[in-house]
Design an enzyme around this catalytic site. Sequence first.
Site, short mmCIF file in Angstrom:
data_model
loop_
_atom_site.label_atom_id
_atom_site.label_comp_id
_atom_site.label_asym_id
_atom_site.label_seq_id
_atom_site.Cartn_x
_atom_site.Cartn_y
_atom_site.Cartn_z
N SER A 161 -22.02 -6.02 -41.06
CA SER A 161 -23.43 -5.78 -40.73
C SER A 161 -24.01 -6.75 -39.70
O SER A 161 -25.13 -6.53 -39.22
CB SER A 161 -24.29 -5.82 -41.99
OG SER A 161 -24.05 -4.67 -42.75
N LYS A 202 -25.14 -5.21 -36.58
CA LYS A 202 -26.44 -4.53 -36.49
C LYS A 202 -27.37 -5.28 -35.52
O LYS A 202 -28.25 -4.68 -34.91
CB LYS A 202 -27.08 -4.41 -37.89
CG LYS A 202 -26.30 -3.46 -38.83
CD LYS A 202 -26.86 -3.47 -40.24
CE LYS A 202 -26.38 -2.33 -41.14
NZ LYS A 202 -25.09 -2.44 -41.77
N TYR A 241 -20.90 4.06 -35.97
CA TYR A 241 -21.44 2.98 -36.82
C TYR A 241 -20.29 2.22 -37.50
O TYR A 241 -20.28 0.98 -37.53
CB TYR A 241 -22.40 3.59 -37.85
CG TYR A 241 -22.76 2.66 -38.98
CD1 TYR A 241 -23.65 1.61 -38.80
CD2 TYR A 241 -22.19 2.82 -40.25
CE1 TYR A 241 -23.97 0.75 -39.84
CE2 TYR A 241 -22.50 1.96 -41.30
CZ TYR A 241 -23.38 0.93 -41.08
OH TYR A 241 -23.69 0.07 -42.12
N TYR A 289 -31.25 -8.54 -46.54
CA TYR A 289 -31.60 -7.49 -47.51
C TYR A 289 -32.59 -8.02 -48.53
O TYR A 289 -33.51 -8.74 -48.18
CB TYR A 289 -30.33 -6.90 -48.16
CG TYR A 289 -29.28 -6.64 -47.12
CD1 TYR A 289 -29.48 -5.66 -46.16
CD2 TYR A 289 -28.14 -7.41 -47.05
CE1 TYR A 289 -28.55 -5.44 -45.17
CE2 TYR A 289 -27.19 -7.20 -46.06
CZ TYR A 289 -27.42 -6.20 -45.13
OH TYR A 289 -26.51 -6.00 -44.14
N VAL A 310 -20.90 -7.96 -45.07
CA VAL A 310 -20.10 -8.01 -46.30
C VAL A 310 -18.70 -8.57 -46.09
O VAL A 310 -17.97 -8.78 -47.05
CB VAL A 310 -20.00 -6.64 -47.03
CG1 VAL A 310 -21.30 -6.26 -47.68
CG2 VAL A 310 -19.48 -5.55 -46.12
O1 DON Z 1 -22.04 0.26 -44.16
C1 DON Z 1 -21.38 -0.43 -44.93
O2 DON Z 1 -21.37 -0.20 -46.12
C2 DON Z 1 -20.57 -1.59 -44.42
N1 DON Z 1 -19.63 -1.17 -43.46
C3 DON Z 1 -21.41 -2.67 -43.82
C4 DON Z 1 -22.36 -3.19 -44.78
C5 DON Z 1 -22.67 -4.63 -44.68
O3 DON Z 1 -22.02 -5.47 -44.09
C6 DON Z 1 -23.81 -4.98 -45.50
N2 DON Z 1 -23.92 -6.38 -45.58
N3 DON Z 1 -24.08 -7.27 -46.18
#
Ligand code: DON
Length: 317
Positions: A64, A67, A191, A245, A263
């Site tokens: 993320s 983003k 994405y 978040y 993540v």
């Molecule tokens: O969209 C998702 O679920 C993951 N590829 C990315 C999410 C993410 O990194 C959220 N972060 N903490």
Amino acid sequence: MDNLDHILAGIAAEMRGMENRGKVADYIQPLAAVSPHKFGMAVVTAGGSVHLAGDAEEAFSIQSISKVFALTLAIGAVGDQLWRRVGREPSGSAFNSIVQLESEHGIPRNPFINAGAIVVTDVLLGHHQPREAIGQMLRFVRELAGDDTITVDEAVARAEQDTGFRNKALANYMRAFGNIHGDVEQVLGTYFHFCALAMSCRQLALAGRYLMDGGRTTREKGGHRVITDRRARRINALMMSCGHYDNSGDFAYRIGLPGKSGVGGGILAVAPGIASIAVWSPGLNASGNSQLGQLALERLVQHTGWSVFEPRGGAGG
Ligand code: DON
């Protein structure tokens, strides 16, 4: 700044000894396979010096954190029109939550939750085919970091595609509200490729320089303007209020810097005018943010006084 090397070495040593390292993301195999014992940190100062500790040269999945780069490109492409389709408020919900979308008519709270980033990706696809948009992103981060070795991990992108049922639900739901204009599968495929960018702490901290330095890559001759200083300031504001978040308030309270987590266990943090910082430790807290990454940033700020809430002229100068 020898002192900074000393501080980073001390933080890395402390983190090595930590037992409570959080839980490595296990929703896809390539992330589950990463050792929870990894720890890396990189600081690039406004003066251009680079300071590294631990596994700072090892590439990890930035997830993320991408983003931030996608938002930068989208603002560059459509300017303030972006804010017709995505908000600028913290969600107070999990990164992949769908609950607010119904009452808020398919407009995601901010560009850093999954729903918001999916809209941002759709905006970028208004100008490009998926392959071009992925290429544009890759060129962008390579240029920001001054490093052509950065790649997209295709195994991660594929695994995201195979398991991304929630993201598919989010995208289809927003499509039903008219807030996704393109083909849902193409938007998600793009994405997922953004999330699958693999970068080291060094590369990430270098890529974040434009946020530290009013939208410019470096102060040296040859550095160029990526975005206006006003936009850089605003992206930093969003990172501070929404970058972690439902844990964003606590991150601001403990660390006091704009930051964005992923993540994969990475965090990009910005001390405006002072430093761009990347940290990586794969174990996550309950909100999906790096457990030791946050602690390491807290230590760094304690040592340097770099919190944006520190009266200037204080410890950080
Ligand atoms: O969209 C998702 O679920 C993951 N590829 C990315 C999410 C993410 O990194 C959220 N972060 N903490």
